[in-house]
Write a protein that holds these residues in place. Structure first.
Motif, PDB file in Angstrom:
ATOM      1  N   LYS A  76       5.019  -1.352   4.574  1.00 37.25           N
ATOM      2  CA  LYS A  76       5.671  -2.120   3.521  1.00 37.25           C
ATOM      3  C   LYS A  76       4.801  -2.038   2.276  1.00 37.25           C
ATOM      4  O   LYS A  76       3.614  -2.358   2.329  1.00 37.25           O
ATOM      5  CB  LYS A  76       5.862  -3.570   3.942  1.00 37.25           C
ATOM      6  N   ALA A  77       5.380  -1.576   1.164  1.00 44.08           N
ATOM      7  CA  ALA A  77       4.595  -1.362  -0.053  1.00 44.08           C
ATOM      8  C   ALA A  77       5.363  -1.818  -1.280  1.00 44.08           C
ATOM      9  O   ALA A  77       6.595  -1.936  -1.254  1.00 44.08           O
ATOM     10  CB  ALA A  77       4.221   0.116  -0.188  1.00 44.08           C
ATOM     11  N   GLY A 117      -0.050  -1.498  -3.225  1.00 47.60           N
ATOM     12  CA  GLY A 117       0.211  -2.735  -2.500  1.00 47.60           C
ATOM     13  C   GLY A 117       0.829  -2.507  -1.133  1.00 47.60           C
ATOM     14  O   GLY A 117       1.890  -3.064  -0.828  1.00 47.60           O
ATOM     15  N   ASP A 156       0.903  -2.332   3.155  1.00 48.45           N
ATOM     16  CA  ASP A 156       0.442  -2.806   4.458  1.00 48.45           C
ATOM     17  C   ASP A 156       0.995  -1.876   5.525  1.00 48.45           C
ATOM     18  O   ASP A 156       2.197  -1.567   5.532  1.00 48.45           O
ATOM     19  CB  ASP A 156       0.918  -4.234   4.744  1.00 48.45           C
ATOM     20  N   HIS A 183       1.387  -1.335   9.653  1.00 50.68           N
ATOM     21  CA  HIS A 183       1.330  -2.025  10.943  1.00 50.68           C
ATOM     22  C   HIS A 183       1.545  -1.028  12.076  1.00 50.68           C
ATOM     23  O   HIS A 183       2.051   0.093  11.866  1.00 50.68           O
ATOM     24  CB  HIS A 183       2.415  -3.103  11.021  1.00 50.68           C
ATOM     25  N   THR A 243      -0.942  -8.798  12.487  1.00 51.14           N
ATOM     26  CA  THR A 243      -2.229  -8.252  12.056  1.00 51.14           C
ATOM     27  C   THR A 243      -1.996  -6.902  11.384  1.00 51.14           C
ATOM     28  O   THR A 243      -1.411  -5.999  11.975  1.00 51.14           O
ATOM     29  CB  THR A 243      -3.182  -8.070  13.247  1.00 51.14           C
ATOM     30  N   THR A 244      -2.468  -6.776  10.155  1.00 50.14           N
ATOM     31  CA  THR A 244      -2.286  -5.534   9.402  1.00 50.14           C
ATOM     32  C   THR A 244      -3.320  -4.502   9.824  1.00 50.14           C
ATOM     33  O   THR A 244      -4.534  -4.763   9.776  1.00 50.14           O
ATOM     34  CB  THR A 244      -2.421  -5.796   7.892  1.00 50.14           C
ATOM     35  N   GLY A 288      -4.572  -2.371   4.998  1.00 51.22           N
ATOM     36  CA  GLY A 288      -4.094  -3.006   3.789  1.00 51.22           C
ATOM     37  C   GLY A 288      -4.815  -2.412   2.593  1.00 51.22           C
ATOM     38  O   GLY A 288      -6.041  -2.312   2.588  1.00 51.22           O
ATOM     39  N   ASP A 329      -4.732  -1.785  -1.937  1.00 53.52           N
ATOM     40  CA  ASP A 329      -4.150  -2.169  -3.217  1.00 53.52           C
ATOM     41  C   ASP A 329      -3.470  -0.981  -3.897  1.00 53.52           C
ATOM     42  O   ASP A 329      -2.316  -1.052  -4.285  1.00 53.52           O
ATOM     43  CB  ASP A 329      -5.237  -2.745  -4.137  1.00 53.52           C
ATOM     44  N   THR A 349      -8.540  -2.971   3.704  1.00 55.30           N
ATOM     45  CA  THR A 349      -8.840  -3.774   4.890  1.00 55.30           C
ATOM     46  C   THR A 349      -8.356  -3.045   6.125  1.00 55.30           C
ATOM     47  O   THR A 349      -7.336  -2.337   6.090  1.00 55.30           O
ATOM     48  CB  THR A 349      -8.159  -5.152   4.827  1.00 55.30           C
ATOM     49  N   SER A 395     -12.470  -6.430   5.589  1.00 58.06           N
ATOM     50  CA  SER A 395     -12.693  -5.642   4.391  1.00 58.06           C
ATOM     51  C   SER A 395     -13.637  -4.492   4.715  1.00 58.06           C
ATOM     52  O   SER A 395     -14.688  -4.683   5.355  1.00 58.06           O
ATOM     53  CB  SER A 395     -13.284  -6.518   3.284  1.00 58.06           C
TER      54      SER A 395
END
Length: 310
Positions: free
Chosen positions: A95-96, A118, A120, A122, A129-130, A133, A135, A160, A165
């Motif tokens: 998902k972005a 942006g 994630d 999975h 829980t991703t 992740g 940016d 992440t 991180s």
């Protein structure tokens, strides 16, 4: 007569052999057409093996915005239904905010690029829980027809892994262990460049986790984020035209035949114009004629000597 018959048969046999010999092969005159380049891009690609609690293995091979030249695709969501996971409900894998793959090809250049913002990522069995992740991240490769291919990767501002991180290393994979879940190896900016091709991926992630959730016992495999590749076009090739010294219609002398220097001697000119096979056959014929004449002369001489002895 037996000698003459033998000479005649030999002459015919050798002549047939000479005719059967192949003439020298020369490259056909004309242009070699240009070969277009190639390019491919994928925003995210998952190749996973999902092992259920009952030991059944379910492969998951899905991709977001996977394209080949020339094409582009925008998509910010990747959903898949995995047999036996979460009662058959769709699983959100990627998902972005922005996901874009672009490829372009012409006779001068082949390029591919990916932009991801942006996002994630999975895996089945870990809905809350991703896995990854990030940016923002981008990759780009270029393959020019008359230049060296290049590959460029822009690092994510933030990354992440399983909620932790992470700062990825440039020279080796970054290993992340999460108790009670598993491990992940993240390789950043993997690039391969040759004289005619280029390939890059922003992230390559080796996954080995044991979520024990939603009927999933284990997930292992690879996740590729922002993968691109290209192959340079090949320009058309026009061989130089053969010349006999006469000027071309444009007023300038034509070039010599491809892979052949201009002839300097008269004998060489004959071979150059394609008469090599004919010359060889003529020489063979002369040799056979001389040999046949000598044989006839020897036969007649023997007969005369035999007659005098009587």
């Amino acid at each position: 007569m037996s000698v003459l018959r033998t000479v005649a048969v030999s002459t015919l046999a050798v002549s047939a052999l000479a005719l059967a010999l192949p003439l020298p092969a020369y490259a056909a005159d004309g242009s070699t057409p240009a070969k277009p380049g190639k390019a491919s891009a994928v925003t995210a690609e998952l190749a996973l093996n999902v092992t259920l609690l009952n030991a059944v293995k379910v492969p998951v091979e899905v991709a977001l915005n996977k394209v080949e030249s020339p094409a582009q695709r925008d998509g910010a969501m990747l959903t898949a239904t995995v047999d036996g996971v979460d009662n058959g409900k769709p699983v959100n894998l990627v998902k972005a905010q922005v996901g874009k793959s672009v490829t372009k090809v012409d006779d001068k250049l082949a390029t591919a690029s990916v932009q991801l913002v942006g996002a994630d990522v999975h895996v089945p069995g870990l809905p809350l829980t991703t896995l990854l992740g990030l940016d923002a991240m981008s990759t780009e490769v270029t393959c020019p027809v008359d230049g060296q291919p290049t590959a460029k990767v822009t690092a994510p501002v933030k990354l992440t892994v399983l909620g932790k991180s992470v700062t990825v290393g440039l020279n080796s994979p970054t290993h992340v262990d999460v108790p009670a879940i598993g491990s992940v190896d993240v390789e950043f900016s993997k690039k391969t460049v040759t004289s005619s091709t280029a390939a890059a991926s922003a992230l390559e992630v080796q996954v080995s986790i044991n979520p024990l959730n939603l009927n999933v016992a284990k997930v292992d495999g690879k996740v590729t984020v922002a993968g691109v590749s290209c192959e340079k076009p090949v320009a058309a090739v026009t061989p130089a035209a053969a010349t006999s010294g006469a000027p071309s219609p444009s007023g300038s002398a034509a070039g010599t035949a491809q892979n052949r220097t201009a002839p300097k001697e008269a004998g060489e000119e004959l071979a150059y114009t394609g008469s090599t096979g004919t010359t060889a056959m003529a020489a063979a014929g002369v040799t056979l004629l001389v040999a046949g004449g000598a044989a006839v002369w020897m036969t007649r001489r023997k007969r005369a000597a035999h007659a005098r002895q009587r």
